[in-house]
Each structure stands twice: as structure tokens, then as C-alpha cells.
Design an enzyme around this catalytic site. Sequence first.
Site, mmCIF file in Angstrom:
data_model
loop_
_atom_site.group_PDB
_atom_site.id
_atom_site.type_symbol
_atom_site.label_atom_id
_atom_site.label_comp_id
_atom_site.label_asym_id
_atom_site.label_seq_id
_atom_site.Cartn_x
_atom_site.Cartn_y
_atom_site.Cartn_z
ATOM 1 N N ASP A 73 81.519 51.801 81.940
ATOM 2 C CA ASP A 73 81.849 51.917 80.528
ATOM 3 C C ASP A 73 83.200 51.248 80.293
ATOM 4 O O ASP A 73 84.139 51.460 81.060
ATOM 5 C CB ASP A 73 81.917 53.404 80.158
ATOM 6 C CG ASP A 73 82.086 53.612 78.661
ATOM 7 O OD1 ASP A 73 81.161 53.267 77.919
ATOM 8 O OD2 ASP A 73 83.136 54.114 78.243
ATOM 9 N N ASN A 81 87.648 46.761 69.252
ATOM 10 C CA ASN A 81 86.918 46.479 68.003
ATOM 11 C C ASN A 81 87.797 46.683 66.780
ATOM 12 O O ASN A 81 87.782 45.887 65.845
ATOM 13 C CB ASN A 81 85.684 47.378 67.895
ATOM 14 C CG ASN A 81 84.472 46.749 68.565
ATOM 15 O OD1 ASN A 81 84.376 45.530 68.668
ATOM 16 N ND2 ASN A 81 83.554 47.567 69.029
ATOM 17 N N HIS A 86 84.649 43.006 65.353
ATOM 18 C CA HIS A 86 83.433 43.096 66.177
ATOM 19 C C HIS A 86 83.025 41.789 66.830
ATOM 20 O O HIS A 86 82.381 41.800 67.876
ATOM 21 C CB HIS A 86 82.279 43.653 65.338
ATOM 22 C CG HIS A 86 82.435 45.117 65.066
ATOM 23 N ND1 HIS A 86 82.043 46.084 65.973
ATOM 24 C CD2 HIS A 86 82.991 45.792 64.027
ATOM 25 C CE1 HIS A 86 82.329 47.281 65.493
ATOM 26 N NE2 HIS A 86 82.910 47.134 64.320
ATOM 27 N N ASP A 90 82.270 41.667 70.659
ATOM 28 C CA ASP A 90 81.050 41.130 71.282
ATOM 29 C C ASP A 90 81.388 40.142 72.402
ATOM 30 O O ASP A 90 80.737 40.127 73.446
ATOM 31 C CB ASP A 90 80.182 40.424 70.230
ATOM 32 C CG ASP A 90 79.400 41.432 69.377
ATOM 33 O OD1 ASP A 90 79.465 42.639 69.681
ATOM 34 O OD2 ASP A 90 78.740 41.004 68.415
ATOM 35 N N GLU A 116 78.797 49.912 74.919
ATOM 36 C CA GLU A 116 79.627 49.194 75.907
ATOM 37 C C GLU A 116 79.371 49.710 77.323
ATOM 38 O O GLU A 116 80.210 49.598 78.194
ATOM 39 C CB GLU A 116 81.111 49.324 75.541
ATOM 40 C CG GLU A 116 81.655 50.728 75.524
ATOM 41 C CD GLU A 116 81.494 51.432 74.181
ATOM 42 O OE1 GLU A 116 82.310 52.305 73.885
ATOM 43 O OE2 GLU A 116 80.547 51.123 73.434
#
Length: 204
Positions: A73, A81, A86, A90, A116
Site C-alpha cells: 500500500d 493526490n 489525480h 495516477d 493504491e
Amino acid sequence: HLPEIGELRKTLENLRKETSRLHQEASIDQLTRMMNYASLMESLEHQINIAHEDMHKKQNGPAGNLLCVIMTDLDFFKDINDTYGHVVGDLVLRHVASRIQAAVRDFDMVGRFGGEEFVIIMTNANLELAKVVAERIRKGVMDTPLHLKELTIRVTISLGVAMLRPGERKEALLERADTAMYEAKRAGRNQVMIAKDTDGSGTL
């Protein structure tokens, strides 16, 4: 008639190609180009069945050192973010995916578990080996920040490792890996934790 048969063959061949392409697309996470959740779960189920059969055959040997999962994670991904948006988020996910891929063995299966989180399925691996690979992933991510124009984004991940127990189903195995991963987060993030095998829950 013959030319028509030739045409039909060609059409069929194209349909087959298209079907296999769609199948491939359907099993891949579009952002990271890794296995998606559905195909990850299908593979895990399949590998667990194989591992259980092997354990069954080798009643004496070191039962259960055949399959490990690593749950990872990203640390503070929400902050990334919130800070950069975003689109950058990404890119960070894609970057981490490629670092994971670079650190695992050729035949390990890597998939996006959601958000994630990534899961690595390792066959023919005991805890020691899985821990070495998890550590290599952790280091690879930590040592390779993402460079975007004038931005340098440092990323770390927390990892949990669990080894399949005799008779264990995938849900229980994933849950143990997940719990270990949260232990790693609680202990300060950017580290590898091994699932405790002595939790006394009657999984056998």
C-alpha cells in the site's frame, strides 16, 4: 464456394484475435497495465488449489512453503493526490507499479488490488524468500522517486507478507497479509511486516 470458405476462415481468425485481445484487456488494470482485481483473484484461487494439492501429497515435508502473498500500500497517497492532483497521483501509481514489477521474479504475479494497493502472488516461495523480495520492492520504490519536470515526488510503501497455511482459503490469506501491512503502517510505514502465524484462529 471455395473463396467464401477462405473469407469465412479469415473472418473467424480475426474474431478469435479480437476475442483474445478483449479477454486480455478485461484482465488488465488499464492504468498500471497489471492484472486487475478479478484476474488477480482468479489466479490466486487457482494457485492456492495447486498449493493445497501439493501439500496434500507431501504430507511430511515442510508443508505450506509453496505460496506467499505480499500486500502493498502506498504511504500517504491521499496527500499526493491532494497536493498534486489525480493526474499526478495516477502517474505515481504507474511508477510504483513499474518499480514492483522490476523487483519481483519473472514468474511472480502482480496485480492491482484496488486504489493504491497491489498484491504479489509468489509460488514456490517460503517466507524467507518472500521477505527478501518484499524488501527489494520496498527499497526499489524508496530509492527511485518520480521525476516530473520540476517535481520530484518521493514515494514509500508499506508491505505485509503472509504464507499459505494448510487448508486456508484466499480470503483468510489476504486478510493476514493485509493485517501485516497495517502493522507496517502503524510501526511507521516504509517497512515490511510478516503475518503472525500464531493468532490461534482455527483456520486449520
